[in-house]
Design a protein around this motif. Structure first.
Motif, PDB file in Angstrom:
ATOM      1  N   SER A 178      79.410  47.088  16.926  1.00 58.07           N
ATOM      2  CA  SER A 178      78.012  46.668  16.794  1.00 58.07           C
ATOM      3  C   SER A 178      77.909  45.277  16.158  1.00 58.07           C
ATOM      4  O   SER A 178      76.936  44.571  16.383  1.00 58.07           O
ATOM      5  CB  SER A 178      77.188  47.688  16.019  1.00 58.07           C
ATOM      6  N   LYS A 179      78.916  44.926  15.403  1.00 54.74           N
ATOM      7  CA  LYS A 179      78.890  43.610  14.764  1.00 54.74           C
ATOM      8  C   LYS A 179      79.304  42.490  15.727  1.00 54.74           C
ATOM      9  O   LYS A 179      78.859  41.363  15.628  1.00 54.74           O
ATOM     10  CB  LYS A 179      79.857  43.624  13.588  1.00 54.74           C
ATOM     11  N   ASN A 180      80.174  42.805  16.672  1.00 52.55           N
ATOM     12  CA  ASN A 180      80.764  41.747  17.500  1.00 52.55           C
ATOM     13  C   ASN A 180      80.323  41.738  18.957  1.00 52.55           C
ATOM     14  O   ASN A 180      80.697  40.855  19.717  1.00 52.55           O
ATOM     15  CB  ASN A 180      82.290  41.847  17.466  1.00 52.55           C
ATOM     16  N   PHE A 181      79.577  42.761  19.352  1.00 55.26           N
ATOM     17  CA  PHE A 181      79.135  42.843  20.746  1.00 55.26           C
ATOM     18  C   PHE A 181      77.632  43.059  20.778  1.00 55.26           C
ATOM     19  O   PHE A 181      77.014  43.303  19.750  1.00 55.26           O
ATOM     20  CB  PHE A 181      79.842  44.012  21.446  1.00 55.26           C
ATOM     21  N   VAL A 224      90.128  45.802  22.233  1.00 55.10           N
ATOM     22  CA  VAL A 224      88.944  45.910  23.098  1.00 55.10           C
ATOM     23  C   VAL A 224      89.049  44.877  24.235  1.00 55.10           C
ATOM     24  O   VAL A 224      88.763  45.178  25.392  1.00 55.10           O
ATOM     25  CB  VAL A 224      87.635  45.702  22.298  1.00 55.10           C
ATOM     26  N   ASP A 225      89.507  43.691  23.894  1.00 56.23           N
ATOM     27  CA  ASP A 225      89.691  42.642  24.914  1.00 56.23           C
ATOM     28  C   ASP A 225      90.683  43.100  25.978  1.00 56.23           C
ATOM     29  O   ASP A 225      90.476  42.887  27.166  1.00 56.23           O
ATOM     30  CB  ASP A 225      90.249  41.357  24.277  1.00 56.23           C
ATOM     31  N   GLU A 226      91.766  43.712  25.534  1.00 56.87           N
ATOM     32  CA  GLU A 226      92.788  44.183  26.473  1.00 56.87           C
ATOM     33  C   GLU A 226      92.215  45.271  27.387  1.00 56.87           C
ATOM     34  O   GLU A 226      92.440  45.274  28.588  1.00 56.87           O
ATOM     35  CB  GLU A 226      94.004  44.713  25.693  1.00 56.87           C
ATOM     36  N   TYR A 227      91.462  46.169  26.770  1.00 54.42           N
ATOM     37  CA  TYR A 227      90.816  47.253  27.520  1.00 54.42           C
ATOM     38  C   TYR A 227      89.866  46.675  28.580  1.00 54.42           C
ATOM     39  O   TYR A 227      89.884  47.063  29.735  1.00 54.42           O
ATOM     40  CB  TYR A 227      90.063  48.117  26.506  1.00 54.42           C
ATOM     41  N   HIS A 228      89.090  45.689  28.149  1.00 56.93           N
ATOM     42  CA  HIS A 228      88.104  45.100  29.046  1.00 56.93           C
ATOM     43  C   HIS A 228      88.767  44.313  30.180  1.00 56.93           C
ATOM     44  O   HIS A 228      88.299  44.319  31.315  1.00 56.93           O
ATOM     45  CB  HIS A 228      87.167  44.193  28.248  1.00 56.93           C
ATOM     46  N   LEU A 229      89.878  43.670  29.856  1.00 57.37           N
ATOM     47  CA  LEU A 229      90.600  42.898  30.874  1.00 57.37           C
ATOM     48  C   LEU A 229      91.235  43.835  31.903  1.00 57.37           C
ATOM     49  O   LEU A 229      91.192  43.579  33.108  1.00 57.37           O
ATOM     50  CB  LEU A 229      91.666  42.045  30.194  1.00 57.37           C
ATOM     51  N   TYR A 239      78.560  48.637  24.816  1.00 59.99           N
ATOM     52  CA  TYR A 239      78.553  47.270  24.293  1.00 59.99           C
ATOM     53  C   TYR A 239      78.970  46.276  25.356  1.00 59.99           C
ATOM     54  O   TYR A 239      79.835  46.554  26.175  1.00 59.99           O
ATOM     55  CB  TYR A 239      79.482  47.175  23.077  1.00 59.99           C
ATOM     56  N   ASP A 240      78.324  45.128  25.297  1.00 57.47           N
ATOM     57  CA  ASP A 240      78.647  44.050  26.232  1.00 57.47           C
ATOM     58  C   ASP A 240      79.206  42.887  25.443  1.00 57.47           C
ATOM     59  O   ASP A 240      78.794  42.643  24.321  1.00 57.47           O
ATOM     60  CB  ASP A 240      77.363  43.589  26.940  1.00 57.47           C
ATOM     61  N   LYS A 241      80.121  42.175  26.118  1.00 59.42           N
ATOM     62  CA  LYS A 241      80.686  41.017  25.442  1.00 59.42           C
ATOM     63  C   LYS A 241      79.624  39.940  25.347  1.00 59.42           C
ATOM     64  O   LYS A 241      78.798  39.795  26.223  1.00 59.42           O
ATOM     65  CB  LYS A 241      81.873  40.477  26.241  1.00 59.42           C
ATOM     66  N   LYS A 242      79.641  39.191  24.245  1.00 56.11           N
ATOM     67  CA  LYS A 242      78.765  38.024  24.180  1.00 56.11           C
ATOM     68  C   LYS A 242      79.351  37.006  25.133  1.00 56.11           C
ATOM     69  O   LYS A 242      80.564  36.803  25.152  1.00 56.11           O
ATOM     70  CB  LYS A 242      78.738  37.490  22.742  1.00 56.11           C
ATOM     71  N   GLU A 243      78.496  36.404  25.924  1.00 51.25           N
ATOM     72  CA  GLU A 243      78.962  35.485  26.967  1.00 51.25           C
ATOM     73  C   GLU A 243      79.770  34.310  26.396  1.00 51.25           C
ATOM     74  O   GLU A 243      79.317  33.617  25.498  1.00 51.25           O
ATOM     75  CB  GLU A 243      77.778  34.932  27.760  1.00 51.25           C
ATOM     76  N   LYS A 244      80.938  34.107  26.949  1.00 49.36           N
ATOM     77  CA  LYS A 244      81.688  32.903  26.588  1.00 49.36           C
ATOM     78  C   LYS A 244      81.409  31.893  27.684  1.00 49.36           C
ATOM     79  O   LYS A 244      81.240  32.275  28.831  1.00 49.36           O
ATOM     80  CB  LYS A 244      83.188  33.216  26.581  1.00 49.36           C
TER      81      LYS A 244
END
Ligand code: ZN
Length: 306
Positions: A285-288, A250-255, A299-304
């Motif tokens: 749903s558990k991580n975003f 998912v991170d790769e997709y988002h990047l 889903y949105d990433k939780k802000e880092k």
């Protein structure tokens, strides 16, 4: 104390992913090799700095704006009486200077790294003044690769050549680093002004042409098999927990596609159907953070923070 960590920059990460998912063109592979090399040089520098264990404040790879100009600094150290600015080079081989112009040995000119350094120093100085600080800046161009040589090198104390590195770090180790509140305030202010990189240096690609599927985290092979809750790579036999591998994908997709929504169906397609939609939905749903209504949940990433 490290106030801002050095991460692989976005440009390098995108190039790496495109290389694994979508064979890069020749010029782009050259660019990837250059970025990898530069990053490696920065890590060599960091390792030397870390060995000094001083109480100064370190800000790595920071992207700032001053006078409507974006500029990036490889490393900043805030010490007691001064701020050190470092531009790190991992160049290898022979170079020469003629009439103030720098050249590769084959005669191809390169941008004068000293002028780049001076420009960055001026921009940073201006920014610091705007922030009400008049801490003096000392700037250094640091060549970390022992196989670098520059003919006709100027006697410029701002350039640190590989053979001078040991003495240079010894000298650095002597500077006073009694840090107080204003130093910290300034360092955190600079980090808060850090801008994420623009994507202007990144090559053009489309969703359709990028290879889908989950890659092995070790060797980037797509030949994975599932055994209960882990993926096993048929190429290198490396293993990865299913959830971790999906989150990484998912991170790769988002990047690669920040403009595309993270939805169950999109990620299912991105992972090439290797796991069920139900599992993907559970992981998302558990991580975003779920947004939109039930029918069109994304889903949105939780802000880092940084
Ligand atoms: Zn593998």
């Amino acid at each position: 104390m490290k106030i801002k960590q050095r991460l692989e920059n976005k440009e390098l990460m995108v190039y790496r992913l495109l290389n694994s998912r979508n064979k890069l063109l020749n010029e782009d592979s050259t660019k990837l090799a250059r970025l990898e090399k530069g990053f490696k040089g920065e890590l060599i520098f960091d390792e030397r700095i870390d060995r000094l264990s001083k109480s100064w404040l370190i800000l790595n790879d920071i992207q700032l704006e001053s006078n409507e100009t974006d500029f990036q600094i490889d490393s900043i150290i805030v010490a007691q009486k001064l701020l050190l600015l470092f531009e790190i080079k991992n160049h290898e081989g022979d170079y020469y200077i003629e009439d103030d112009q720098w050249y590769y040995m084959n005669g191809t000119p390169l941008q004068n790294p000293m002028s780049q350094l001076e420009r960055k120093e001026l921009l940073l100085q201006r920014l610091l003044r705007e922030l009400g600080s008049n801490i003096p800046i000392e700037s250094y161009l640091v060549y970390v690769n022992p196989n670098f040589h520059l003919y006709n090198a100027p006697r410029n104390p701002s350039i640190i050549f590989p053979t001078q590195l040991n003495r240079f770090f010894d000298e650095l180790n002597k500077i006073p680093t009694n840090i107080s509140e204003p130093h910290k305030k300034l360092a955190y202010k600079l980090v808060s002004m850090h801008k994420s990189e623009s994507r202007s240096n990144i090559p053009k690609y489309s969703y359709e042409e990028v290879r889908k599927g989950i890659m092995c985290s070790i060797c980037c092979s797509f030949r994975l098999e599932i055994k209960k809750s882990i993926f096993i790579c048929k190429n290198c036999e490396g293993t990865e927990n299913k959830t971790t591998a999906i989150l990484r994908s998912v991170d790769e997709y988002h990047l690669l596609f920040p403009e595309r929504k993270i939805t169950t169906i999109n990620i299912y397609e991105w992972c090439k159907g290797i796991v069920s939609k139900k599992l993907i939905q559970r992981i998302l749903s558990k991580n975003f953070i779920a947004k939109g209504n039930a029918k069109s949940t994304y889903y949105d990433k939780k802000e880092k923070l940084y």
